[in-house]
Design a protein around this motif. Sequence first.
Motif, mmCIF file in Angstrom:
data_model
loop_
_atom_site.group_PDB
_atom_site.id
_atom_site.type_symbol
_atom_site.label_atom_id
_atom_site.label_comp_id
_atom_site.label_asym_id
_atom_site.label_seq_id
_atom_site.Cartn_x
_atom_site.Cartn_y
_atom_site.Cartn_z
ATOM 1 N N GLY A 1 52.725 27.769 29.588
ATOM 2 C CA GLY A 1 51.721 27.123 28.764
ATOM 3 C C GLY A 1 50.310 27.178 29.300
ATOM 4 N N ILE A 2 50.042 28.087 30.227
ATOM 5 C CA ILE A 2 48.692 28.243 30.787
ATOM 6 C C ILE A 2 48.040 29.463 30.140
ATOM 7 N N GLU A 3 46.825 29.305 29.686
ATOM 8 C CA GLU A 3 46.111 30.358 28.984
ATOM 9 C C GLU A 3 45.340 31.221 29.984
ATOM 10 N N VAL A 4 45.438 32.530 29.821
ATOM 11 C CA VAL A 4 44.800 33.473 30.745
ATOM 12 C C VAL A 4 43.895 34.417 29.972
ATOM 13 N N THR A 5 42.667 34.582 30.452
ATOM 14 C CA THR A 5 41.746 35.586 29.923
ATOM 15 C C THR A 5 41.406 36.578 31.027
ATOM 16 N N LYS A 6 41.660 37.861 30.745
ATOM 17 C CA LYS A 6 41.301 38.923 31.681
ATOM 18 C C LYS A 6 39.994 39.550 31.206
ATOM 19 N N LYS B 1 30.556 34.420 31.682
ATOM 20 C CA LYS B 1 30.084 33.181 31.051
ATOM 21 C C LYS B 1 30.652 33.035 29.641
ATOM 22 N N ALA B 2 30.690 34.137 28.905
ATOM 23 C CA ALA B 2 31.162 34.099 27.522
ATOM 24 C C ALA B 2 32.644 33.762 27.424
ATOM 25 N N ALA B 3 33.384 33.983 28.506
ATOM 26 C CA ALA B 3 34.829 33.723 28.479
ATOM 27 C C ALA B 3 35.174 32.262 28.742
ATOM 28 N N ILE B 4 34.210 31.465 29.186
ATOM 29 C CA ILE B 4 34.473 30.060 29.527
ATOM 30 C C ILE B 4 34.720 29.244 28.263
#
Length: 388
Positions: free
Chosen positions: A111-116, A131-134
């Motif tokens: 249930g943890i979201e990850v952005t690469k 910054k845009a990924a925050i």
Amino acid sequence: MIYLDNAATSWPKPESVYSAVTKAMREASGNPGRSGHKLSLAAHRTIEEARLLAAQLFNLSNPETIVFTLNATDSLNLALKGCLEPGDHVITSSMEHNSVARPLEELQARGIEVTKVETSPVDGINMETLKAAIKSNTKLVAITHVSNVTGTVNPIAEIGVLCRERKLRLLIDAAQSAGTIPIDVNKCNIDLLAFPGHKGLLAPQGTGGLYIRDGLSLKTIREGGTGSRSELLTQPPTGPERYESGTPNTPGIAGLAAGIRYILEAGVETIQHREAQLASRLITGLQRIPGLTIHGPPAGPTRSGVVSVTFADMDVVEAALILDNAFNISVRSGLHCAPDAHNTLGTLASGGTLRISIGCFNSEQDIDKCIEAINSLAAEGGLKEVLS
């Protein structure tokens, strides 16, 4: 042998490291923190000396913020799994080693979201893209300091400023930078720093550590005997013993202390400058070879000593085997446990790269012989001549 596989494990080690391991086994082989006799106390002093030296290396005022682990992978698992909860969001890069990518893949199932964030193999992570990924639920930025495939150096000081401004935690994977690039955890606003012993710190395999910022408490991923608070059936509430269950690798940690002492005496900046010079010499020589592609940053001071290449008409695995058997040059081929990085480079489907990684004991002659050998492989008919 010309050893150019230091990104995997540094070799050789300083003589002081070999001596420290032997001395610890002979004179400090008690169980640290478990008994009060001489051998136990000597083991305890050995480990605390290593903690003090690690604190000095990373400019820490409190040595007890250093936790000893099995390796950087163990440290990263503790940092990621001890820090993140279901519903949290973590940002990482597209150039990470599997020591970050695989735990995050596992955590996504919890249930943890990850952005690469897409990352340049030449310039590293772009701050505006980061910054845009925050998001509102972003808790952690987890990023490598130096790519183990291309030698690309990420701007961790800038990332640290951003994380402080946005109240995010920052985890740095220093597997390819600890001991070879200066790291000040305070100036860089680092909350968690994972480092191995067996690479740039010139220590034995099976050693490593995790810096945990003072006041930051992680969930444990291993419980057991710590030699302290033995009346409790729960882990001690504070570190480092909170995270150091079981008998430690005292001989290995003695070797780690000796490796760090060697680096402090030589100077991290001196080592960095030396490896950058050799990397520039290597890249300049390889650039003259037809049919060879160099991946990552150009020659210069803003990269590490890790250099990856591919050939127009030669398999990198075959090339590495020939370099080993015909030229007695040790390098590494393949994906280097970093498929995301190779996907970013475009070398995943073709089987990765030939990686040449420089260490502090390499010489100009080592580099020149490596260039000459690779030129022989890449030359028309050169491969047949080597094999015949």
